[in-house]
Design a protein around this motif. Structure first.
Motif, PDB file in Angstrom:
ATOM      1  N   ARG A  30      22.350  45.377  48.303  1.00 65.96           N
ATOM      2  CA  ARG A  30      23.178  44.840  47.115  1.00 65.96           C
ATOM      3  C   ARG A  30      23.737  43.588  47.997  1.00 65.96           C
ATOM      4  NH1 ARG A  30      24.698  47.611  42.562  1.00 65.96           N
ATOM      5  NH2 ARG A  30      23.457  49.679  42.356  1.00 65.96           N
ATOM      6  N   ASN A  31      24.376  42.781  47.291  1.00 62.06           N
ATOM      7  CA  ASN A  31      25.119  41.590  47.850  1.00 62.06           C
ATOM      8  C   ASN A  31      24.628  40.567  48.834  1.00 62.06           C
ATOM      9  OD1 ASN A  31      27.198  42.581  46.568  1.00 62.06           O
ATOM     10  ND2 ASN A  31      27.919  43.877  47.929  1.00 62.06           N
ATOM     11  N   ARG A  32      23.129  40.916  48.967  1.00 61.66           N
ATOM     12  CA  ARG A  32      22.468  39.874  49.774  1.00 61.66           C
ATOM     13  C   ARG A  32      21.924  38.877  48.839  1.00 61.66           C
ATOM     14  NH1 ARG A  32      20.600  41.357  54.668  1.00 61.66           N
ATOM     15  NH2 ARG A  32      18.636  39.896  54.636  1.00 61.66           N
ATOM     16  N   GLY A  33      22.344  37.455  49.340  1.00 58.97           N
ATOM     17  CA  GLY A  33      21.824  36.138  48.764  1.00 58.97           C
ATOM     18  C   GLY A  33      23.299  35.559  47.990  1.00 58.97           C
ATOM     19  N   MET A  34      24.089  36.490  48.185  1.00 60.31           N
ATOM     20  CA  MET A  34      25.434  35.943  47.584  1.00 60.31           C
ATOM     21  C   MET A  34      26.075  34.608  48.391  1.00 60.31           C
ATOM     22  SD  MET A  34      26.352  37.513  44.685  1.00 60.31           S
ATOM     23  CE  MET A  34      27.712  37.035  44.740  1.00 60.31           C
ATOM     24  N   TRP A  35      25.768  34.406  49.673  1.00 64.89           N
ATOM     25  CA  TRP A  35      26.213  33.481  50.357  1.00 64.89           C
ATOM     26  C   TRP A  35      25.634  32.099  50.076  1.00 64.89           C
ATOM     27  CZ3 TRP A  35      30.903  33.501  52.675  1.00 64.89           C
ATOM     28  CH2 TRP A  35      31.287  34.674  53.160  1.00 64.89           C
ATOM     29  N   ARG A  36      24.350  32.108  49.702  1.00 59.04           N
ATOM     30  CA  ARG A  36      23.459  30.928  49.402  1.00 59.04           C
ATOM     31  C   ARG A  36      24.092  30.320  48.002  1.00 59.04           C
ATOM     32  NH1 ARG A  36      21.018  28.903  45.102  1.00 59.04           N
ATOM     33  NH2 ARG A  36      20.715  31.059  44.586  1.00 59.04           N
ATOM     34  N   TRP A  37      24.042  31.430  47.102  1.00 60.38           N
ATOM     35  CA  TRP A  37      24.749  31.141  45.772  1.00 60.38           C
ATOM     36  C   TRP A  37      26.007  30.446  45.750  1.00 60.38           C
ATOM     37  CZ3 TRP A  37      28.593  33.444  42.665  1.00 60.38           C
ATOM     38  CH2 TRP A  37      28.623  33.044  41.303  1.00 60.38           C
ATOM     39  N   SER A  38      26.974  31.140  46.536  1.00 65.00           N
ATOM     40  CA  SER A  38      28.422  30.465  46.711  1.00 65.00           C
ATOM     41  C   SER A  38      28.345  29.171  47.507  1.00 65.00           C
ATOM     42  CB  SER A  38      29.302  31.426  47.496  1.00 65.00           C
ATOM     43  OG  SER A  38      28.839  31.750  48.726  1.00 65.00           O
ATOM     44  N   LEU A  39      27.370  29.130  48.397  1.00 63.16           N
ATOM     45  CA  LEU A  39      27.443  27.549  48.863  1.00 63.16           C
ATOM     46  C   LEU A  39      27.222  26.379  48.025  1.00 63.16           C
ATOM     47  CD1 LEU A  39      27.899  26.475  51.722  1.00 63.16           C
ATOM     48  CD2 LEU A  39      25.295  26.888  52.057  1.00 63.16           C
ATOM     49  N   HIS A  40      26.107  26.576  47.181  1.00 59.71           N
ATOM     50  CA  HIS A  40      25.851  25.626  46.101  1.00 59.71           C
ATOM     51  C   HIS A  40      26.753  25.644  45.012  1.00 59.71           C
ATOM     52  CE1 HIS A  40      21.323  26.408  47.564  1.00 59.71           C
ATOM     53  NE2 HIS A  40      21.714  25.065  47.797  1.00 59.71           N
ATOM     54  N   LYS A  41      27.760  26.674  44.817  1.00 64.78           N
ATOM     55  CA  LYS A  41      28.417  26.520  43.572  1.00 64.78           C
ATOM     56  C   LYS A  41      29.908  25.935  44.051  1.00 64.78           C
ATOM     57  CE  LYS A  41      26.576  28.669  40.426  1.00 64.78           C
ATOM     58  NZ  LYS A  41      26.313  27.693  39.298  1.00 64.78           N
ATOM     59  N   LYS A  42      30.031  25.732  45.724  1.00 64.55           N
ATOM     60  CA  LYS A  42      31.105  25.073  46.137  1.00 64.55           C
ATOM     61  C   LYS A  42      30.678  23.431  45.974  1.00 64.55           C
ATOM     62  CE  LYS A  42      32.799  28.505  49.601  1.00 64.55           C
ATOM     63  NZ  LYS A  42      32.861  28.604  50.997  1.00 64.55           N
ATOM     64  N   VAL A  43      29.404  23.215  46.167  1.00 62.75           N
ATOM     65  CA  VAL A  43      29.083  21.848  46.176  1.00 62.75           C
ATOM     66  C   VAL A  43      29.242  21.474  44.819  1.00 62.75           C
ATOM     67  CG1 VAL A  43      27.331  19.779  46.712  1.00 62.75           C
ATOM     68  CG2 VAL A  43      27.859  22.009  48.138  1.00 62.75           C
ATOM     69  N   GLU A  44      28.839  22.266  43.747  1.00 63.85           N
ATOM     70  CA  GLU A  44      28.608  21.865  42.325  1.00 63.85           C
ATOM     71  C   GLU A  44      30.078  21.605  41.805  1.00 63.85           C
ATOM     72  OE1 GLU A  44      27.271  24.381  38.473  1.00 63.85           O
ATOM     73  OE2 GLU A  44      25.697  24.051  40.131  1.00 63.85           O
ATOM     74  N   ARG A  45      31.099  22.267  42.146  1.00 60.56           N
ATOM     75  CA  ARG A  45      32.500  22.130  41.743  1.00 60.56           C
ATOM     76  C   ARG A  45      33.001  20.732  42.322  1.00 60.56           C
ATOM     77  NH1 ARG A  45      32.568  28.036  42.347  1.00 60.56           N
ATOM     78  NH2 ARG A  45      33.401  27.717  44.474  1.00 60.56           N
ATOM     79  N   ASP A  46      32.540  20.341  43.462  1.00 64.18           N
ATOM     80  CA  ASP A  46      33.122  19.256  44.008  1.00 64.18           C
ATOM     81  C   ASP A  46      31.980  18.398  44.626  1.00 64.18           C
ATOM     82  OD1 ASP A  46      34.351  17.003  44.783  1.00 64.18           O
ATOM     83  OD2 ASP A  46      35.782  18.359  46.027  1.00 64.18           O
ATOM     84  N   PRO A  47      31.477  17.590  43.860  1.00 61.45           N
ATOM     85  CA  PRO A  47      30.249  17.083  44.445  1.00 61.45           C
ATOM     86  C   PRO A  47      30.407  16.051  45.526  1.00 61.45           C
ATOM     87  CG  PRO A  47      30.145  16.750  42.018  1.00 61.45           C
ATOM     88  CD  PRO A  47      31.605  17.230  42.441  1.00 61.45           C
ATOM     89  N   GLY A  48      31.780  15.358  45.673  1.00 62.92           N
ATOM     90  CA  GLY A  48      31.942  14.649  46.892  1.00 62.92           C
ATOM     91  C   GLY A  48      32.034  15.412  48.130  1.00 62.92           C
ATOM     92  N   LYS A  49      31.858  16.720  48.243  1.00 62.55           N
ATOM     93  CA  LYS A  49      31.738  17.558  49.424  1.00 62.55           C
ATOM     94  C   LYS A  49      30.198  17.491  49.872  1.00 62.55           C
ATOM     95  CE  LYS A  49      35.930  20.213  48.409  1.00 62.55           C
ATOM     96  NZ  LYS A  49      36.252  21.584  48.302  1.00 62.55           N
ATOM     97  N   SER A  50      29.284  16.972  49.169  1.00 63.82           N
ATOM     98  CA  SER A  50      27.939  17.290  49.395  1.00 63.82           C
ATOM     99  C   SER A  50      27.363  16.810  50.488  1.00 63.82           C
ATOM    100  CB  SER A  50      26.982  16.799  48.282  1.00 63.82           C
ATOM    101  OG  SER A  50      27.366  15.429  48.190  1.00 63.82           O
TER     102      SER A  50
END
Length: 751
Positions: A30-50
């Motif tokens: 369980r909980n493997r792969g969550m870091w990749r998902w959260s990383l893309h969500k951070k950029v999706e919420r604020d595209p200026g940080k890409s």
């Protein structure tokens, strides 16, 4: 958040992804792969940080290259490409050039690193020349938006067998998919394309908030007009050998000013800047259709229905003639002509006929009219060995590859991504359907010229306890894929416990809220970035219940299990039981197999033994043997790694002071083909791919070996040719290629 804090936050997330790749963990944790998902969500919420994340990923990639830490290169590179596809705003030309240069350096590495790097380099070059191209083409293809300049279409077919997956899991997945796709109307997708393209090209000069409000208020006709204008501006420049960045910006500025009018040239205030900074343009999830696997022909039918709308395609007459029977609403529709084609056989009708005594009628009696015309393929035309073709290059570059064209002027503009959920039993049923489809294509040849077929697999196991989760009996192929591709282990194998947890949660009936599901996001990431297939050999088994009758043939992918039935055959004339052999202790078997050697030289072995059962494994548990058994598509020995691992539970008789005793021992060997026959009239029971529905009882003999590639009738007649002396020709001595079934992963075999 300050820029230093943003960079530190991203750096911690990237390091967490790397620690996950460097730390071995049990399968389906369980909980493997969550870091990749959260990383893309951070950029999706604020595209200026890409741009910050892109710099960090490039730094880690260059560090991995210098330290020769190869197993993290492909995961980091795919993470980088996914960020550039979803958010192309604020990425400087220097970052594009740096990423492109890194990919070109990877071309010196062996496959699969060079294969993935080439794909990424082509996409980076296109995106750097015309920002926003990857986003636009992805949305057009996945949402099936009509565009003459970019006609490619994709669809994800999600197949779940209700007998293998619980009803709660099926309903939970269906609700999540439907809730997400209700928000992805064609109008919304066209607005996303227009907004993202203009924002990626114009940068800070784009009034994103005002542009979005204007598009929201526009009618469908006006929205389609600007959508096609933006697509034309992108595709015309992308297809140029030396694209002009200045001319491209001028075209998009004209579209932008036409949309917003004179207000577009005014300088924005601080409020507009803040509003634009908060605006994020989502990349819609692909079009996913949910199907319950209830029919062996269902895969064929769904693919045919996917290809039926052909109004926007310009196909040759030869290709249209391919599907006279395959693309009708009635599946069994077939018209048989009783007309011989000779005019004198025509029924009398209202047409005026010449006098029977005239010379004209006498001449017409031997003439043939235009009857049924049989179309002949070119002599060198044959069905390809696999349907994967180039790994998505034609879709991402906009220029179809020559390898993707099977007929002149026809390219595969449709891509079917078949995603199956379940365990090894579901993969066995998929192998059956894949073999039937390939066999059908060798006769009708309807789907192959216009369809690229991609197969994906997500394991869903009914794990009851932690002990079963560490070594799942029905998840051997998923464990193998996880060992071969660490990124598959971290991303896809994670979904097994997540899907089971979703099924236990109460359904949310409020479909008006914004959906941000984890499972759908990971499925989307898998079907988009998983472009490297691992090929598995299919094995054919011939089953004899009576040696005087024709055998039953079937296919298996992972395992063939044999057990000795308790009772003897009721056949008359059976030999009496020999003394000293207790009833029910195995059966005398004659085993003839071809030993698998590294030299690939045939060596036949025949043995007789008493055994209680056999197990033929196509996916062994040993890492070294398993990874050498299957192969990436770039390996030169792709067709020479066929190997079955056989375990025989043998009954050994021993004598001592207490009398005779019987013990069992397990013997193992490797073979490319095997024949087993019961010698003392005791019958066998066979299980294919651990599936109780694929059980064969009362078997007296079976033969197992590599499944050959289905051949058309023209190919069979060519191979079965005889020379003038009645001997087999040289072409008949050519060994048929084995049938390989590809399952897509992120990198193929890297370990």
């Amino acid at each position: 958040m300050e820029s230093s804090d943003v960079e530190l936050d991203f750096q911690r997330s990237v390091q967490a992804v790397l620690r996950e790749l460097n730390t071995p963990a049990p399968a389906f944790q369980r909980n493997r792969g969550m870091w990749r998902w959260s990383l893309h969500k951070k950029v999706e919420r604020d595209p200026g940080k890409s741009s910050v994340l892109v710099r960090i990923l490039l730094r880690e990639l260059e560090k991995a290259e210098s330290e020769d830490v190869r197993h993290v290169i492909i995961p980091l590179l795919l993470t980088l490409m996914y960020v550039l596809t979803k958010q192309a705003t604020g990425i400087t030309e220097d970052l594009y050039h740096r990423a492109y240069t890194f990919c070109t350096r990877l071309l010196t590495l062996p496959a699969p690193y060079s294969t993935v790097a080439l794909d990424c380099a082509i996409r980076l070059k296109t995106e750097a020349a015309v920002p926003g191209t990857l986003f636009q083409r992805t949305v057009i293809a996945e949402q099936n938006l009509m565009s003459e300049l970019y006609p490619y279409q994709e669809r994800v077919f999600l197949f779940v067998d209700p007998e293998l997956v619980s009803a709660s899991v099926c309903s939970a997945l269906l609700l999540e998919i439907e809730a997400a796709q209700e928000q992805q109307t064609p109008e919304a997708c066209m607005r996303h394309v227009v907004t993202h393209t203009l924002q990626a090209a114009l940068g800070d000069a784009c009034h994103t908030g005002a542009l979005n409000r204007k598009l929201q208020a526009s009618s469908r006709r006006i929205l389609e007009h600007y959508f096609h204008a933006v697509v034309a501006a992108i595709e015309q420049v992308a297809r140029e050998d030396s694209p002009s960045r200045l001319g491209h910006l001028e075209r998009l500025e004209e579209i932008y000013c036409s949309l917003l009018g004179p207000a577009a040239t005014r300088k924005r205030c601080v409020g507009d800047l803040l509003q634009d900074r908060l605006l994020s343009i989502p990349l819609p999830s692909p079009c996913i259709t949910f199907h319950l696997w209830t029919d062996q022909e269902q895969l064929w039918k769904e693919l045919v229905l996917f290809l039926r709308p052909r109004s926007q395609m310009h196909l040759s007459a030869d290709l249209e003639a391919l599907d006279l029977q395959g693309f009708r609403p009635d599946w069994d529709l077939a018209r048989v002509s009783t007309d011989s084609g000779i005019e004198r056989d025509l029924p009398l009708g209202s047409d005026e006929l010449p006098d029977p005594s005239s010379s004209e009628m006498e001449h017409a009696a031997l003439q043939r009219r235009g009857g049924i015309k049989k179309r002949v393929w070119p002599p060198d035309f044959s069905m390809p060995g696999s349907w994967d073709g180039p790994p998505g290059l034609h879709r991402r570059t906009g220029r179809p590859s020559g390898d993707g064209e099977l007929l002149p002027g026809v390219s595969r503009v449709h891509t079917a991504r078949v995603l199956v959920l379940g365990d090894d039993r579901m993969l066995g049923r998929l192998a059956q359907a894949y073999y039937r489809l390939r066999k059908r294509e060798s006769k009708k040849f309807c789907l192959t010229p216009r369809l690229s077929l991609q197969l994906y697999y997500i394991p869903v196991l009914a794990l009851q306890d932690p002990e079963a989760s560490r070594k799942p009996e029905l998840g051997e192929l998923a464990s193998f894929l996880g060992r071969a591709d660490p990124w598959y282990e971290s991303i896809v194998n994670t979904l097994c416990p997540a899907i089971l947890k979703l099924a236990e949660m109460p359904p949310c009936l409020d479909t008006s809220r914004t959906v941000d599901p984890f499972i759908l996001d990971v499925i989307t990431y898998y079907v988009r970035m998983g472009t490297q297939p691992i090929y598995f050999h299919l094995y054919k088994v011939k089953i004899f219940t009576n040696l005087s009758h024709d055998p039953t043939e079937d296919i298996f992918l992972t395992e063939l299990k044999v057990k000795i039935q308790d009772s003897k055959s009721p056949k008359e004339g059976s030999s009496p039981r020999r003394k000293g052999v207790p009833e029910g202790t195995g059966a005398e078997l004659s085993v003839c197999y071809q030993k698998a050697l590294l030299s690939h030289r045939p060596r036949d072995v025949t043995v007789s033994l008493r055994a209680t059962g056999l197990v033929l494994k196509a996916i062994p548990a040993d890492d070294t043997e398993g990874l050498s058994h299957c192969t990436s598509p770039n390996a030169a020995s792709a067709l020479d790694c066929t190997c079955l691992h056989v375990s025989v539970t043998e009954v050994v008789k021993s004598s001592n002071l207490a009398g005779r005793s019987f013990t069992t021992t397990t013997n193992t060997f490797r073979t490319s083909s095997i024949q087993v026959q019961s010698q003392d009239q005791r019958l066998l029971t066979l299980w294919l791919d651990k599936d109780s529905q694929r059980t064969f009882r009362d078997v007296v003999r079976f033969e197992a070996g590599p499944c050959p590639e289905p051949c058309s009738r023209a190919q069979k007649s060519k191979m079965a040719g005889l020379n003038s002396h009645g001997q087999e020709t040289e072409k008949n001595m050519v060994k048929l290629s084995p049938l390989l079934m590809p399952i897509n992963t992120f990198s193929g075999i890297t370990q």
